[in-house]
Design a protein around this motif. Structure first.
Motif: not given
Length: 345
Positions: A81-83, A129-131, A177-178, A187-191
């Protein structure tokens, strides 16, 4: 999860893991310490957002290799996560690190994105829609194996149905994973994340985390809440940023406080001699938190995944879990160690 090296009957607990961005590293530290305790057996986990990720990695590790494997995977998860964060632009500035380590109040990228989020949606700002955590979860968790491994440790992940407004709790048999990303979908960051034709946002709006799956589906009365959203503050917020932070904190704690009120009500009925023919279950509530320490940081700190900050939160979580075990560990299985009225009502 067998209690390795324990000669006496293990004390079974269910874990309720709150969401709160990178503050979930506090939960990592608490889990790391609990996994060192051979007399503690984890019977079930319910998590939201970061709590869902921690819970999923934890249960997968326990199912695939025991306590040592779970500790290893949690460490690898937070390192990844940090990387991942270090490869992006949202990082603490030199002023943040010097003046108030943890916060992002002097990060121009944080304020730029906060401003853009008021006028544009993630469908415009993140059209692909990159996460960043999808590849991390896919790398560390074999979801097919997790579903096949049985249900000896219950696992529940909470999300919010965008259209119906109802809570959705994914169990281990339906986990993917979904589903985990849906639980952490701000909702302000991801679809909105689509799972089986339904669309979901962060579970924190409806359950952060929900307790009822642990009450009805886990064979233990003891629920240990690892709480990372402080309830009480010391001063009335007056700046726009402070007011916004307080509104968010109240929102993320509201569902948990409602459930605590319900648990207190049921407990009072049982204390008065009514258990509805044995159908009412007396729950024993325990909490590991860092109210005083975490309320000193702004909401921006939940988006800070700098490794030094993550490690600070991990160490704080370990310290608080160690104190809980020393002060209240012997109450597990016998009585609540948390005064619900004083803490939540």
């Amino acid at each position: 999860m067998p209690a390795e090296g324990s000669k006496s009957k293990p004390r079974r607990i269910a874990l309720a893991l709150q969401g709160g961005g990178s503050h979930g590293a506090f939960t990592w530290g608490a889990l790391d310490r609990l996994l060192e305790e051979p007399s503690i057996e984890i019977a079930g986990v319910c998590g939201t957002s970061a709590g869902a990720m921690n819970g999923t990695v934890l249960v997968h590790g326990l199912a695939s290799g025991g306590r040592a494997r779970a500790r290893e995977l949690l460490q690898r998860f937070w390192r990844r996560v940090s990387e991942s964060a270090s490869e992006g632009l949202l990082r603490p500035s030199v002023f943040d690190k010097a003046l108030n380590p943890g916060n992002l109040d002097h990060s121009p990228v944080y304020w730029l994105y906060a401003s853009l989020a008021r006028i544009a949606s993630p469908y415009q700002l993140n059209p692909s829609n990159f996460h960043p955590l999808r590849p991390v979860l896919e790398e560390l968790v074999d979801f097919a194996a997790l579903r096949r491994a049985g249900d000896d440790i219950k696992l529940f992940v909470c999300a919010t149905n965008v259209l119906s407004g109802r809570i959705k709790v994914f169990d281990r048999a339906g986990l993917s994973v979904d589903a985990v990303l849906a639980s952490a979908c701000l909702p302000g960051v991801f679809q909105a994340v689509e799972v089986e034709g339904e669309h979901y946002w962060d579970g924190g709006y409806m359950g952060n985390p929900p307790i009822y799956p642990l009450i009805y589906h886990v064979d233990t009365r003891d629920v240990l809440i690892i709480q990372i959203n402080p309830i009480a503050i010391e001063e009335v917020p007056k700046s726009a940023a402070d007011i916004d932070d307080r509104v968010k904190t109240l929102s993320w704690n509201s569902s948990l406080m409602r459930e605590m009120r319900a648990i207190h009500f049921v407990t009072s009925l049982i204390d008065r001699g009514f258990d509805d023919g044995g159908r009412l279950k007396r729950m024993l509530i325990h909490v590991i938190d860092a109210e005083a320490e975490l309320r000193a940081f702004r909401a921006s700190s939940k988006l800070n995944a700098d490794w030094d900050w993550v490690c600070h939160l991990r160490d704080l979580g370990r310290t608080k879990a160690d104190a809980f075990l020393a002060e209240h560990g012997d109450k597990i299985g016998r009585e609540s160690s948390t005064d619900i009225v004083a803490k939540f009502l």
